[in-house]
Scaffold this active site. Structure first.
Site, PDB file in Angstrom:
ATOM      1  N   ARG A  50     -21.244  17.684  -0.080  1.00  0.00           N
ATOM      2  CA  ARG A  50     -21.445  19.011  -0.328  1.00  0.00           C
ATOM      3  C   ARG A  50     -21.864  19.019  -1.927  1.00  0.00           C
ATOM      4  NH1 ARG A  50     -16.616  22.489   1.766  1.00  0.00           N
ATOM      5  NH2 ARG A  50     -15.870  20.781   0.877  1.00  0.00           N
ATOM      6  N   ASP A 180     -11.491   1.146  13.831  1.00  0.00           N
ATOM      7  CA  ASP A 180     -10.165   0.861  13.400  1.00  0.00           C
ATOM      8  C   ASP A 180     -10.416  -0.410  12.659  1.00  0.00           C
ATOM      9  OD1 ASP A 180      -7.732  -0.513  13.338  1.00  0.00           O
ATOM     10  OD2 ASP A 180      -7.021   0.741  14.852  1.00  0.00           O
ATOM     11  N   HIS A 181     -10.298  -0.371  11.249  1.00  0.00           N
ATOM     12  CA  HIS A 181     -10.837  -1.397  10.424  1.00  0.00           C
ATOM     13  C   HIS A 181      -9.837  -2.648  10.815  1.00  0.00           C
ATOM     14  CE1 HIS A 181      -7.792  -0.102   7.573  1.00  0.00           C
ATOM     15  NE2 HIS A 181      -8.026  -1.501   7.031  1.00  0.00           N
ATOM     16  N   GLU A 219       2.844  -2.386   2.713  1.00  0.00           N
ATOM     17  CA  GLU A 219       2.025  -2.052   1.393  1.00  0.00           C
ATOM     18  C   GLU A 219       2.933  -1.775   0.308  1.00  0.00           C
ATOM     19  OE1 GLU A 219      -1.794   0.307   2.396  1.00  0.00           O
ATOM     20  OE2 GLU A 219      -0.450   0.922   3.553  1.00  0.00           O
ATOM     21  N   ASP A 238      -1.103   7.493  10.598  1.00  0.00           N
ATOM     22  CA  ASP A 238      -2.056   6.759   9.765  1.00  0.00           C
ATOM     23  C   ASP A 238      -2.051   5.252  10.168  1.00  0.00           C
ATOM     24  OD1 ASP A 238      -3.542   6.622   7.400  1.00  0.00           O
ATOM     25  OD2 ASP A 238      -1.971   5.596   6.587  1.00  0.00           O
ATOM     26  N   HIS A 243      -3.949   1.149  14.069  1.00  0.00           N
ATOM     27  CA  HIS A 243      -3.978  -0.237  13.594  1.00  0.00           C
ATOM     28  C   HIS A 243      -2.663  -1.067  14.365  1.00  0.00           C
ATOM     29  CE1 HIS A 243      -6.689   1.401  10.596  1.00  0.00           C
ATOM     30  NE2 HIS A 243      -5.691   1.411   9.560  1.00  0.00           N
ATOM     31  N   LYS A 343       4.931   2.493   2.942  1.00  0.00           N
ATOM     32  CA  LYS A 343       4.184   2.261   1.543  1.00  0.00           C
ATOM     33  C   LYS A 343       5.507   2.053   0.734  1.00  0.00           C
ATOM     34  CE  LYS A 343       0.015   4.972   2.606  1.00  0.00           C
ATOM     35  NZ  LYS A 343      -0.826   3.822   2.453  1.00  0.00           N
ATOM     36  N   LYS A 348       2.752  -6.568  -0.175  1.00  0.00           N
ATOM     37  CA  LYS A 348       1.444  -6.343   0.635  1.00  0.00           C
ATOM     38  C   LYS A 348       1.372  -7.370   1.703  1.00  0.00           C
ATOM     39  CE  LYS A 348      -2.771  -4.763   1.723  1.00  0.00           C
ATOM     40  NZ  LYS A 348      -2.871  -3.378   2.401  1.00  0.00           N
TER      41      LYS A 348
HETATM   42  C1  BG6 Z   1      -5.847   2.905   6.269  1.00  0.00           C
HETATM   43  C2  BG6 Z   1      -4.708   3.898   6.094  1.00  0.00           C
HETATM   44  O1  BG6 Z   1      -6.384   3.084   7.571  1.00  0.00           O
HETATM   45  O2  BG6 Z   1      -5.384   1.636   6.312  1.00  0.00           O
HETATM   46  C3  BG6 Z   1      -4.353   3.535   4.559  1.00  0.00           C
HETATM   47  O3  BG6 Z   1      -5.140   5.140   6.020  1.00  0.00           O
HETATM   48  C4  BG6 Z   1      -3.716   2.161   4.436  1.00  0.00           C
HETATM   49  O4  BG6 Z   1      -3.255   4.502   4.430  1.00  0.00           O
HETATM   50  C5  BG6 Z   1      -4.750   1.193   4.827  1.00  0.00           C
HETATM   51  O5  BG6 Z   1      -3.462   1.869   3.023  1.00  0.00           O
HETATM   52  C6  BG6 Z   1      -4.261  -0.385   5.110  1.00  0.00           C
HETATM   53  O6  BG6 Z   1      -5.506  -0.905   5.302  1.00  0.00           O
HETATM   54  P1  BG6 Z   1      -5.241  -2.510   4.612  1.00  0.00           P
HETATM   55  O7  BG6 Z   1      -6.461  -2.929   5.322  1.00  0.00           O
HETATM   56  O8  BG6 Z   1      -5.107  -2.598   3.258  1.00  0.00           O
HETATM   57  O9  BG6 Z   1      -4.128  -3.017   5.222  1.00  0.00           O
END
Ligand code: BG6
Length: 491
Positions: A50, A180-181, A219, A238, A243, A343, A348
């Site tokens: 926007r 879903d990465h 994390e 989340d 994931h 978190k 990590k």
């Molecule tokens: C995201 C979440 O999908 O994945 C975040 O919204 C999270 O909150 C992140 O920090 C974690 O991804 P990765 O790849 O760092 O484990």
């Protein structure tokens, strides 16, 4: 590194172009793939949001993002300039059918009509339906168009269904890419290779030999300026709903008939549907939620979640969850899968721990530790299998565990590409294998929903933990019945 094939020229439109995900992940991922010569230089990346910005204003922002989020050894001034030449900006209010769409339309004349065009929605999921309706009304949905939906798809089963219906009105399921990465992570894809290319594992991959499985995504960061999103979401929506459940599917599924998208997705879906339903009455026994207070992570004293949200804010959103799941199938019987994410934990790390059963009988004087397979998804990607060995020397039979240790970095010496690099290119190629199908997303919400409902009516079940610890004590109690603890990462 295996060769990367160049994709066809494309137009990539990112809605939510000024947001955190675009800056932190999407632009750097596209830059890396451009650097690796996978993207033809007449392709275009079009930011849509926007804010009133010119192409040059947006290029300035993109430049800053690359310098911040791409590792120094991959930054190259000449290459960045070339990359930014492919970047454009359109000020569009995606949710409203108003004249701002002209700013986007001016970039789409007849000469690019047949080109691959990808619309990536990195916005609030509530906008997915309206944006798709407008894309269609503006004549932008061509044969070669596809849509990418960031997770979360909705905030519960109903909203997910509604969004899927709305998007489905304008895009065929085959043209919808639900990201879903985690599925784009090399080590998550490697689960398929580990299980189905190594019979040594598959033969023992069942309740016969496995005591339980732990899947952790921990994390150290807090909510990092994403408080408004996160506070409406929480760790269950989340991280677990998408994931961790997806990772669990790859660990638990039956061998698919092939690597074709639907063969794989059918098997994942069967796992989701075989999950033992958690009733609202069960929740207190199988799920633990927590929220971090002030504490020390590494050398840093960090504020409590509520302080990060802002002065005077109250919230019972969970920043930690541990949950016991069961896949009711012949293979898994009553083997529990413990899923955990949080978190502000001490490290990590994302990993899968497969805890094998003890020997039925021992002939040794020393206590035996059952074998354990640790699959490190990130960082220090690799595999460790603990095995018992005779300690050399001495006159008795003393045993001690030691690890068979594979570091992927040492074995392959390759850079681990960010998950988004692979996934963005797959959307251009139109390859759906690493994306979630509609029924998978809805099955995952179906399982998660009673937990969300129970927590709404049981506010007293939120535990507190200090930042820099492994979550509330109750999470340790949850797993204790296995006779094992969580595998804590100490490095
Ligand atoms: C995201 C979440 O999908 O994945 C975040 O919204 C999270 O909150 C992140 O920090 C974690 O991804 P990765 O790849 O760092 O484990």
């Amino acid at each position: 590194m295996p060769a990367m094939s160049t994709v066809e020229s494309f137009d990539y439109v990112v809605f939510g172009a000024t947001g955190d995900l675009t800056m932190r992940k999407l632009l750097p991922a596209l830059y890396h793939r451009f650097r690796d010569k996978q993207i033809p230089s007449d392709s275009r990346i079009i930011g849509a949001a926007r804010s009133q910005l010119s192409d040059d204003d947006y290029r300035g922002r993109a430049d800053k993002a690359l310098r911040r989020f791409v590792k120094a050894d991959a930054l190259d001034d000449a290459l960045i300039t070339q990359f930014l030449g492919m970047v454009f900006y359109a000020s569009v209010n995606g949710a409203e059918a108003e004249s701002s769409w002209d700013n986007l339309l001016r970039l789409f004349g007849d000469e690019v009509r047949d080109r691959i065009r990808v619309f990536y929605l990195a916005t609030s999921p509530e906008l997915y339906g309206p944006i798709c309706a407008n894309l269609s009304a503006q004549g932008l949905v061509t044969e070669a168009a596809r849509i990418v939906l960031e997770k979360p798809i909705g905030h519960d089963l109903d909203s997910a269904r509604r969004i899927n219906d709305e998007v489905g009105r304008f895009f065929d399921e085959k043209k919808i890419f639900r990201i879903d990465h985690y599925l784009g992570k090399e080590t998550v894809q490697n689960l398929i290779a580990l299980r189905f290319a190594n019979p040594v594992f598959e033969r023992i991959w069942s309740a016969d030999a496995i005591d339980h499985v732990q899947i952790t995504a921990a994390e150290t960061v807090g909510v990092e300026g994403r408080g408004d999103y996160y506070d409406n979401s929480g760790a269950l929506r989340d991280m677990i709903q998408n994931h961790l459940l997806q990772v669990m599917c790859l660990v638990a599924m039956e061998p698919p008939g092939s690597l074709e998208a639907d063969d794989l997705r059918n098997e994942k879906l069967k796992v989701l549907r075989a999950l033992k339903p958690i009733t609202e009455a069960d929740v207190a026994h199988v799920a633990v939620r927590g929220q971090y207070g002030r504490g020390q992570v590494g050398h840093e004293i960090v504020p409590a979640y509520l302080e990060e949200l802002g002065e005077g804010r109250q919230s019972d959103t969970e920043t930690f969850i541990a949950i016991k799941a069961e896949v009711h199938s012949w293979r898994w019987g009553k083997v529990p899968f413990y899923l955990r994410s949080g978190k502000r934990l001490p490290a990590k790390v994302s990993e899968i721990v497969v805890q094998f059963r003890e020997t039925p009988w021992s002939i040794f004087p020393t206590r035996l530790e059952a074998n354990r397979l640790i699959i490190r998804l990130q960082p220090e990607e690799g595999i460790q299998l603990s095995v018992m060995n005779k300690v050399p020397g001495g006159d008795g039979m003393n045993l001690r565990p030691a690890n068979i240790d594979v570091s992927f970095e040492q074995a392959f010496g390759a850079r681990y590409p960010d998950a988004y690099e692979r996934l963005l290119m797959d959307t251009v190629r139109g390859d759906p294998v690493l994306f979630m199908r509609r029924d998978e997303v809805e099955a995952a919400w179906t399982w998660v929903e009673p937990i969300l409902k129970a927590w709404k009516t049981q506010p007293g079940t939120l535990h507190h933990y200090s930042a820099g610890t492994w979550g509330p004590e109750a999470a340790r109690t949850l797993i204790r019945s296995t006779g094992h603890g969580w595998h804590e990462q100490t490095s």
